[in-house]
Scaffold this motif. Sequence first.
Motif, PDB file in Angstrom:
ATOM      1  N   VAL A 104       5.818 -17.136  26.314  1.00  0.00           N
ATOM      2  CA  VAL A 104       6.752 -16.027  26.477  1.00  0.00           C
ATOM      3  C   VAL A 104       7.367 -16.124  27.864  1.00  0.00           C
ATOM      4  O   VAL A 104       6.694 -16.425  28.840  1.00  0.00           O
ATOM      5  N   ASP A 105       8.657 -15.911  27.918  1.00  0.00           N
ATOM      6  CA  ASP A 105       9.395 -16.101  29.162  1.00  0.00           C
ATOM      7  C   ASP A 105      10.165 -14.832  29.496  1.00  0.00           C
ATOM      8  O   ASP A 105      11.045 -14.415  28.756  1.00  0.00           O
ATOM      9  N   PHE A 106       9.807 -14.195  30.597  1.00  0.00           N
ATOM     10  CA  PHE A 106      10.507 -12.975  31.017  1.00  0.00           C
ATOM     11  C   PHE A 106      11.557 -13.292  32.089  1.00  0.00           C
ATOM     12  O   PHE A 106      12.025 -12.416  32.794  1.00  0.00           O
ATOM     13  N   ASN A 107      11.883 -14.587  32.216  1.00  0.00           N
ATOM     14  CA  ASN A 107      12.867 -15.042  33.200  1.00  0.00           C
ATOM     15  C   ASN A 107      12.506 -14.664  34.636  1.00  0.00           C
ATOM     16  O   ASN A 107      13.368 -14.358  35.445  1.00  0.00           O
ATOM     17  N   ASP A 108      11.213 -14.681  34.929  1.00  0.00           N
ATOM     18  CA  ASP A 108      10.786 -14.378  36.296  1.00  0.00           C
ATOM     19  C   ASP A 108      10.086 -15.585  36.922  1.00  0.00           C
ATOM     20  O   ASP A 108       9.443 -15.479  37.948  1.00  0.00           O
ATOM     21  N   GLY A 109      10.225 -16.746  36.261  1.00  0.00           N
ATOM     22  CA  GLY A 109       9.656 -17.968  36.805  1.00  0.00           C
ATOM     23  C   GLY A 109       8.178 -18.160  36.526  1.00  0.00           C
ATOM     24  O   GLY A 109       7.586 -19.124  36.970  1.00  0.00           O
ATOM     25  N   VAL A 110       7.581 -17.224  35.775  1.00  0.00           N
ATOM     26  CA  VAL A 110       6.160 -17.333  35.445  1.00  0.00           C
ATOM     27  C   VAL A 110       6.022 -17.660  33.957  1.00  0.00           C
ATOM     28  O   VAL A 110       6.635 -17.005  33.116  1.00  0.00           O
ATOM     29  N   ARG A 111       5.257 -18.717  33.666  1.00  0.00           N
ATOM     30  CA  ARG A 111       5.013 -19.061  32.268  1.00  0.00           C
ATOM     31  C   ARG A 111       3.822 -18.273  31.759  1.00  0.00           C
ATOM     32  O   ARG A 111       2.761 -18.305  32.346  1.00  0.00           O
ATOM     33  N   ARG A 112       4.033 -17.572  30.657  1.00  0.00           N
ATOM     34  CA  ARG A 112       2.929 -16.849  30.053  1.00  0.00           C
ATOM     35  C   ARG A 112       2.754 -17.335  28.620  1.00  0.00           C
ATOM     36  O   ARG A 112       3.718 -17.701  27.972  1.00  0.00           O
ATOM     37  N   TYR A 113       1.523 -17.290  28.164  1.00  0.00           N
ATOM     38  CA  TYR A 113       1.246 -17.708  26.798  1.00  0.00           C
ATOM     39  C   TYR A 113       0.510 -16.585  26.095  1.00  0.00           C
ATOM     40  O   TYR A 113      -0.257 -15.859  26.700  1.00  0.00           O
ATOM     41  N   GLU A 114       0.773 -16.468  24.809  1.00  0.00           N
ATOM     42  CA  GLU A 114       0.011 -15.478  24.065  1.00  0.00           C
ATOM     43  C   GLU A 114      -0.291 -15.990  22.668  1.00  0.00           C
ATOM     44  O   GLU A 114       0.390 -16.848  22.138  1.00  0.00           O
ATOM     45  N   ARG A 115      -1.348 -15.428  22.128  1.00  0.00           N
ATOM     46  CA  ARG A 115      -1.761 -15.774  20.780  1.00  0.00           C
ATOM     47  C   ARG A 115      -0.698 -15.278  19.809  1.00  0.00           C
ATOM     48  O   ARG A 115      -0.146 -14.209  19.974  1.00  0.00           O
ATOM     49  N   LYS A 116      -0.403 -16.088  18.798  1.00  0.00           N
ATOM     50  CA  LYS A 116       0.719 -15.779  17.929  1.00  0.00           C
ATOM     51  C   LYS A 116       0.298 -15.143  16.610  1.00  0.00           C
ATOM     52  O   LYS A 116       0.905 -14.170  16.163  1.00  0.00           O
ATOM     53  N   LEU A 117      -0.732 -15.704  15.992  1.00  0.00           N
ATOM     54  CA  LEU A 117      -1.079 -15.274  14.638  1.00  0.00           C
ATOM     55  C   LEU A 117      -1.519 -13.816  14.588  1.00  0.00           C
ATOM     56  O   LEU A 117      -2.341 -13.381  15.369  1.00  0.00           O
ATOM     57  N   GLY A 118      -0.929 -13.069  13.666  1.00  0.00           N
ATOM     58  CA  GLY A 118      -1.322 -11.682  13.458  1.00  0.00           C
ATOM     59  C   GLY A 118      -0.852 -10.742  14.541  1.00  0.00           C
ATOM     60  O   GLY A 118      -1.300  -9.608  14.622  1.00  0.00           O
ATOM     61  N   ARG A 119       0.048 -11.220  15.394  1.00  0.00           N
ATOM     62  CA  ARG A 119       0.498 -10.382  16.497  1.00  0.00           C
ATOM     63  C   ARG A 119       2.015 -10.326  16.555  1.00  0.00           C
ATOM     64  O   ARG A 119       2.588 -10.085  17.596  1.00  0.00           O
ATOM     65  N   GLU A 120       2.648 -10.509  15.417  1.00  0.00           N
ATOM     66  CA  GLU A 120       4.108 -10.600  15.422  1.00  0.00           C
ATOM     67  C   GLU A 120       4.778  -9.306  15.871  1.00  0.00           C
ATOM     68  O   GLU A 120       5.773  -9.319  16.558  1.00  0.00           O
ATOM     69  N   TYR A 121       4.203  -8.193  15.452  1.00  0.00           N
ATOM     70  CA  TYR A 121       4.916  -6.941  15.665  1.00  0.00           C
ATOM     71  C   TYR A 121       4.368  -6.130  16.838  1.00  0.00           C
ATOM     72  O   TYR A 121       3.544  -5.253  16.677  1.00  0.00           O
ATOM     73  N   HIS A 122       4.846  -6.504  17.991  1.00  0.00           N
ATOM     74  CA  HIS A 122       4.506  -5.733  19.177  1.00  0.00           C
ATOM     75  C   HIS A 122       5.675  -5.819  20.151  1.00  0.00           C
ATOM     76  O   HIS A 122       6.548  -6.670  20.010  1.00  0.00           O
ATOM     77  N   ALA A 123       5.699  -4.905  21.077  1.00  0.00           N
ATOM     78  CA  ALA A 123       6.774  -4.872  22.062  1.00  0.00           C
ATOM     79  C   ALA A 123       6.205  -5.188  23.439  1.00  0.00           C
ATOM     80  O   ALA A 123       5.075  -4.820  23.759  1.00  0.00           O
ATOM     81  N   HIS A 124       6.985  -5.902  24.230  1.00  0.00           N
ATOM     82  CA  HIS A 124       6.629  -6.155  25.620  1.00  0.00           C
ATOM     83  C   HIS A 124       7.384  -5.165  26.499  1.00  0.00           C
ATOM     84  O   HIS A 124       8.594  -5.000  26.352  1.00  0.00           O
ATOM     85  N   PHE A 125       6.683  -4.545  27.397  1.00  0.00           N
ATOM     86  CA  PHE A 125       7.323  -3.711  28.405  1.00  0.00           C
ATOM     87  C   PHE A 125       7.196  -4.439  29.734  1.00  0.00           C
ATOM     88  O   PHE A 125       6.088  -4.828  30.125  1.00  0.00           O
ATOM     89  N   ILE A 126       8.310  -4.647  30.396  1.00  0.00           N
ATOM     90  CA  ILE A 126       8.314  -5.453  31.622  1.00  0.00           C
ATOM     91  C   ILE A 126       8.958  -4.667  32.757  1.00  0.00           C
ATOM     92  O   ILE A 126      10.104  -4.218  32.648  1.00  0.00           O
ATOM     93  N   CYS A 127       8.221  -4.506  33.852  1.00  0.00           N
ATOM     94  CA  CYS A 127       8.770  -3.824  35.019  1.00  0.00           C
ATOM     95  C   CYS A 127       9.614  -4.824  35.809  1.00  0.00           C
ATOM     96  O   CYS A 127       9.139  -5.882  36.214  1.00  0.00           O
ATOM     97  N   THR A 128      10.889  -4.479  36.022  1.00  0.00           N
ATOM     98  CA  THR A 128      11.803  -5.392  36.701  1.00  0.00           C
ATOM     99  C   THR A 128      11.608  -5.374  38.215  1.00  0.00           C
ATOM    100  O   THR A 128      12.163  -6.198  38.929  1.00  0.00           O
ATOM    101  N   LYS A 129      10.799  -4.425  38.688  1.00  0.00           N
ATOM    102  CA  LYS A 129      10.587  -4.333  40.134  1.00  0.00           C
ATOM    103  C   LYS A 129       9.332  -5.087  40.572  1.00  0.00           C
ATOM    104  O   LYS A 129       9.394  -5.920  41.470  1.00  0.00           O
TER     105      LYS A 129
END
Length: 97
Positions: free
Chosen positions: A30-55
């Motif tokens: 997952v890429d929030f365009n902040d230069g940090v690479r994040r990974y997350e488990r995919k199976l069974g987790r399709e329907y969720h929302a990411h909340f990202i603080c821009t500050k």
Amino acid sequence: MARQENAAIGYTTVYRTLKLIVDSGLGEMVDFNDGVRRYERKLGREYHAHFICTKCGKNFEVFDKNIETLSARLSHEKNFLPTKHRLEIFGLCKTCN
Ligand SMILES: [Zn+2]
């Protein structure tokens, strides 16, 4: 010196393993365009929302069945077959707000 070498090997191994996980479809980068690479488990987790603080960059996930319901309804209405789903909400966290 030996400590440095060990750290380098560890780093490479971690990224090689993460790539294997992504390639096998078990995980996703997952890429929030902040230069940090994040990974997350995919199976069974399709329907969720990411909340990202821009500050401060703090992020968390919210799981809600309504996201799945809305996605299914809209896709049906638009005659669209969804294969992947991603919802990101950018803003300010409680601390930065
Ligand atoms: Zn914040």
